[in-house]
Every structure is written in C-alpha cells, then in structure tokens.
Write a protein that holds these residues in place. Structure first.
Motif, PDB file in Angstrom:
ATOM      1  N   ILE A 152       0.828  -1.209   0.000  1.00 36.25           N
ATOM      2  CA  ILE A 152       0.000   0.000   0.000  1.00 36.25           C
ATOM      3  C   ILE A 152       0.858   1.254   0.000  1.00 36.25           C
ATOM      4  N   SER A 153       1.912   1.251   0.789  1.00 38.68           N
ATOM      5  CA  SER A 153       2.815   2.408   0.827  1.00 38.68           C
ATOM      6  C   SER A 153       3.422   2.664  -0.548  1.00 38.68           C
ATOM      7  N   ASN A 154       3.822   1.609  -1.236  1.00 35.40           N
ATOM      8  CA  ASN A 154       4.399   1.760  -2.571  1.00 35.40           C
ATOM      9  C   ASN A 154       3.370   2.277  -3.567  1.00 35.40           C
ATOM     10  N   LEU A 155       2.144   1.758  -3.483  1.00 33.21           N
ATOM     11  CA  LEU A 155       1.092   2.211  -4.392  1.00 33.21           C
ATOM     12  C   LEU A 155       0.811   3.699  -4.228  1.00 33.21           C
ATOM     13  N   VAL A 156       0.602   4.112  -2.981  1.00 33.35           N
ATOM     14  CA  VAL A 156       0.241   5.510  -2.729  1.00 33.35           C
ATOM     15  C   VAL A 156       1.382   6.452  -3.105  1.00 33.35           C
ATOM     16  N   LYS A 157       2.589   6.095  -2.730  1.00 37.97           N
ATOM     17  CA  LYS A 157       3.724   7.000  -2.948  1.00 37.97           C
ATOM     18  C   LYS A 157       4.244   6.993  -4.379  1.00 37.97           C
ATOM     19  N   ASN A 158       4.237   5.838  -5.012  1.00 34.30           N
ATOM     20  CA  ASN A 158       4.888   5.718  -6.316  1.00 34.30           C
ATOM     21  C   ASN A 158       3.937   5.523  -7.498  1.00 34.30           C
ATOM     22  N   VAL A 159       2.678   5.227  -7.223  1.00 34.16           N
ATOM     23  CA  VAL A 159       1.721   5.022  -8.317  1.00 34.16           C
ATOM     24  C   VAL A 159       0.634   6.092  -8.304  1.00 34.16           C
ATOM     25  N   TYR A 160      -0.011   6.301  -7.153  1.00 30.82           N
ATOM     26  CA  TYR A 160      -1.118   7.249  -7.079  1.00 30.82           C
ATOM     27  C   TYR A 160      -0.649   8.703  -7.034  1.00 30.82           C
ATOM     28  N   ALA A 161       0.443   8.972  -6.353  1.00 29.91           N
ATOM     29  CA  ALA A 161       0.891  10.357  -6.152  1.00 29.91           C
ATOM     30  C   ALA A 161       1.680  10.879  -7.347  1.00 29.91           C
ATOM     31  N   ALA A 162       1.368  12.113  -7.740  1.00 27.66           N
ATOM     32  CA  ALA A 162       2.147  12.798  -8.770  1.00 27.66           C
ATOM     33  C   ALA A 162       3.393  13.395  -8.116  1.00 27.66           C
ATOM     34  N   PRO A 163       4.378  13.788  -8.915  1.00 31.55           N
ATOM     35  CA  PRO A 163       5.619  14.330  -8.342  1.00 31.55           C
ATOM     36  C   PRO A 163       5.409  15.532  -7.422  1.00 31.55           C
ATOM     37  N   ASN A 164       4.371  16.318  -7.671  1.00 36.80           N
ATOM     38  CA  ASN A 164       4.139  17.512  -6.849  1.00 36.80           C
ATOM     39  C   ASN A 164       3.200  17.266  -5.679  1.00 36.80           C
ATOM     40  N   GLN A 165       2.847  16.004  -5.436  1.00 38.61           N
ATOM     41  CA  GLN A 165       1.923  15.681  -4.352  1.00 38.61           C
ATOM     42  C   GLN A 165       2.632  14.985  -3.196  1.00 38.61           C
ATOM     43  N   THR A 166       2.216  15.338  -1.997  1.00 41.11           N
ATOM     44  CA  THR A 166       2.735  14.688  -0.806  1.00 41.11           C
ATOM     45  C   THR A 166       1.733  13.641  -0.344  1.00 41.11           C
ATOM     46  N   PRO A 167       2.121  12.353  -0.338  1.00 36.77           N
ATOM     47  CA  PRO A 167       1.174  11.302   0.049  1.00 36.77           C
ATOM     48  C   PRO A 167       1.148  11.075   1.562  1.00 36.77           C
ATOM     49  N   ILE A 168      -0.041  10.859   2.098  1.00 36.60           N
ATOM     50  CA  ILE A 168      -0.223  10.547   3.516  1.00 36.60           C
ATOM     51  C   ILE A 168      -1.190   9.365   3.608  1.00 36.60           C
ATOM     52  N   ILE A 169      -0.794   8.323   4.304  1.00 40.12           N
ATOM     53  CA  ILE A 169      -1.661   7.161   4.507  1.00 40.12           C
ATOM     54  C   ILE A 169      -2.205   7.212   5.924  1.00 40.12           C
ATOM     55  N   TYR A 170      -3.521   7.179   6.073  1.00 39.99           N
ATOM     56  CA  TYR A 170      -4.141   7.307   7.379  1.00 39.99           C
ATOM     57  C   TYR A 170      -4.458   5.965   8.028  1.00 39.99           C
ATOM     58  N   ALA A 171      -4.899   5.006   7.265  1.00 41.11           N
ATOM     59  CA  ALA A 171      -5.271   3.719   7.841  1.00 41.11           C
ATOM     60  C   ALA A 171      -5.376   2.689   6.742  1.00 41.11           C
ATOM     61  N   MET A 172      -5.258   1.437   7.131  1.00 41.21           N
ATOM     62  CA  MET A 172      -5.402   0.349   6.173  1.00 41.21           C
ATOM     63  C   MET A 172      -6.052  -0.844   6.854  1.00 41.21           C
ATOM     64  N   PRO A 192       0.458  22.213  -2.596  1.00 38.21           N
ATOM     65  CA  PRO A 192       0.354  23.539  -1.975  1.00 38.21           C
ATOM     66  C   PRO A 192      -0.995  24.212  -2.243  1.00 38.21           C
ATOM     67  N   ARG A 193      -1.671  23.849  -3.313  1.00 33.49           N
ATOM     68  CA  ARG A 193      -2.924  24.507  -3.688  1.00 33.49           C
ATOM     69  C   ARG A 193      -4.171  23.768  -3.199  1.00 33.49           C
ATOM     70  N   TYR A 194      -4.131  22.455  -3.218  1.00 33.86           N
ATOM     71  CA  TYR A 194      -5.314  21.703  -2.780  1.00 33.86           C
ATOM     72  C   TYR A 194      -4.890  20.290  -2.392  1.00 33.86           C
ATOM     73  N   SER A 195      -5.814  19.589  -1.734  1.00 35.96           N
ATOM     74  CA  SER A 195      -5.578  18.200  -1.348  1.00 35.96           C
ATOM     75  C   SER A 195      -6.796  17.365  -1.683  1.00 35.96           C
ATOM     76  N   ARG A 196      -6.555  16.117  -2.010  1.00 33.84           N
ATOM     77  CA  ARG A 196      -7.632  15.170  -2.268  1.00 33.84           C
ATOM     78  C   ARG A 196      -7.452  13.978  -1.340  1.00 33.84           C
ATOM     79  N   VAL A 197      -8.556  13.522  -0.756  1.00 35.92           N
ATOM     80  CA  VAL A 197      -8.530  12.375   0.142  1.00 35.92           C
ATOM     81  C   VAL A 197      -9.394  11.278  -0.470  1.00 35.92           C
ATOM     82  N   ALA A 198      -9.004  10.031  -0.278  1.00 34.65           N
ATOM     83  CA  ALA A 198      -9.736   8.942  -0.918  1.00 34.65           C
ATOM     84  C   ALA A 198      -9.613   7.651  -0.139  1.00 34.65           C
ATOM     85  N   PHE A 199     -10.538   6.757  -0.435  1.00 32.72           N
ATOM     86  CA  PHE A 199     -10.436   5.361  -0.044  1.00 32.72           C
ATOM     87  C   PHE A 199     -10.087   4.584  -1.312  1.00 32.72           C
TER      88      PHE A 199
END
Length: 240
Positions: A152-172, A192-199
């Motif tokens: 999950i950490s690899n997916l969020v950080k290296n697949v879902y996140a764009a280079p300008n996005q900071t990934p944060i995992i809250y729970a699994m 810096p401009r906006y954030s998106r949260v998802a399941f």
C-alpha cells in the motif's frame, strides 16, 4: 483498457457482501482520520433475461424497478445471491462480464475516466467520484503482492501520487468476503494549492488486479467521508 466500456446495468439484491469498518492495523503508526462505519451491503435486482440481451449496448443502464432473480437466469453464480436491499440513496453497478460490482450514490452520473473500466461522479463536484480499473495478473490473491503495509505504501507513494503531491496514509484494513481478500486504505494526496482524500480497495480475481478508488476534495472530506466509505466497502469481485 483505453476507457470505460459501456455496460448493461442491473440492480440486484446483495447479501453476504460483508462490509467491515476501516481501522488502524496493529503495526500502523498513523491514526485514522475518523471512526469508520459499518454498512450493510446489498443490491436490488431486476432482469432475468434482459440483462445481457443487448450484446453491444452503447450506454450503461440503471435498472432498479422490480425484483427478479438473476441467479436463476444463470447470469450470476449462486454465491452472488442477495437478501438485503441497496442502502438508501445508492445504486448498484454490476459488471458480470468483467467480474465486479459496487455501490455509488444515486445522484451521481457515469462518465469516461481515461484508463478506467467504469466511473461515476457527483453532478456538480467532479472531484467527488468513484472509478474502477483493473490490470491482468498471474497472481491469485493480494497476499502474493507482498506485505500489506509495504504494498500500500508503494502504491500511494509511487503510483497514485504525482511528483508535486505529498502522500499521507491514514489507515489500512484487510477483509475477506466469500473467500476473496481485499485491502482498503484511506490516504491523502496534498499539494500547496489543494488536497484530495480517498479510499482505495484492491483485490485479485479472474486473472485481474482490481482497484476501486472513491474520493473527494479534502475540504469536503469530513462531510462526505462516511458516504464514500459505503462505496469503498461495497466493492466485490465476482467469479466469471
């Protein structure tokens, strides 16, 4: 997959679709944003023979009137028989050809999301949406991908996140439904401009790795989190 295929939409009663709440794993160091909910999952169904009579239909259909027996018509396996009803203000999307189903808010509309098999979004807030994609795999179960936390950490950080996005995992969370394993996790992609949260919920079956993602703008997340959790928990892989 170059885009969502047009499907025949059927509503069916869903029982045995176990919905569990999202909680922090024992090894997780980041607390969940809020307590997750438990939702009863089911799908009302109508259609015995009409569900797939149109071989190459051009649009998805929502068929939510009446109660039929899809299993009796041979459209779904016996394990996909349901007794409870779809939660209020939701509809069921069932793709028996590609082997999956999930709920989405009934006031959302379908749209083409590049690289995804199906997608629905809020009529006004386009960032509030759900989409489903899958890729071929020789693996039989998500455990073959590796340890849940690492995958999950690899997916969020290296697949879902764009280079300008900071990934944060809250729970699994891991859950098992009818012998199939699912991982569901809550995460945020911040800029810096906006954030998106998802399941996101992932599972493997039918020689495919499925991924369902449902999310919204971070500013609205506290208001829609529970609503979108129902969608994440409703995802189910069907045998085809």
């Amino acid at each position: 997959m170059l885009g969502p295929k047009h499907k025949t939409m059927a509503a069916a009663t869903l029982s045995g679709l176990c919905v569990s709440t999202l909680h922090k794993q024992p090894n997780s160091t980041v607390p969940p944003r809020s307590a997750a909910i438990a939702a009863s999952c089911s799908v009302r169904e109508s259609l015995k023979e009409r569900a797939f009579n149109e071989k190459d239909c051009c649009t998805r259909r929502s068929i939510l009137t009446g109660i039929g027996t899809l299993t009796a018509a041979g459209l779904y396996p016996a394990s996909f028989a349901f007794a409870e009803e779809v939660p209020d203000k939701y509809q069921a999307f069932i793709d028996a050809r590609d082997g999956y189903s999930y709920y989405y808010p009934s006031d959302w509309r379908d749209f083409d999301f590049r690289g995804h098999d199906s997608a629905f979004k809020d009529r006004i807030l386009s960032l509030q949406n759900v989409r489903l994609s899958f890729i071929p795999t020789e693996k039989k179960d998500i455990h073959e991908l590796g340890e849940m936390e690492e995958v999950i950490s690899n997916l969020v950080k290296n697949v879902y996140a764009a280079p300008n996005q900071t990934p944060i995992i809250y729970a699994m969370q891991e859950k098992n439904i009818d012998g199939k394993n699912y991982w569901t996790f809550e995460y945020e992609l911040a800029t810096p401009r906006y954030s998106r949260v998802a399941f996101a919920t992932i599972s493997i079956g039918n020689g495919r790795q499925y991924t369902l993602i449902v999310g919204a703008n971070e500013r609205r997340w506290s208001r829609v989190r529970d609503k979108l959790k129902v969608v994440a928990d409703s995802f189910k892989v069907l045998d085809i």
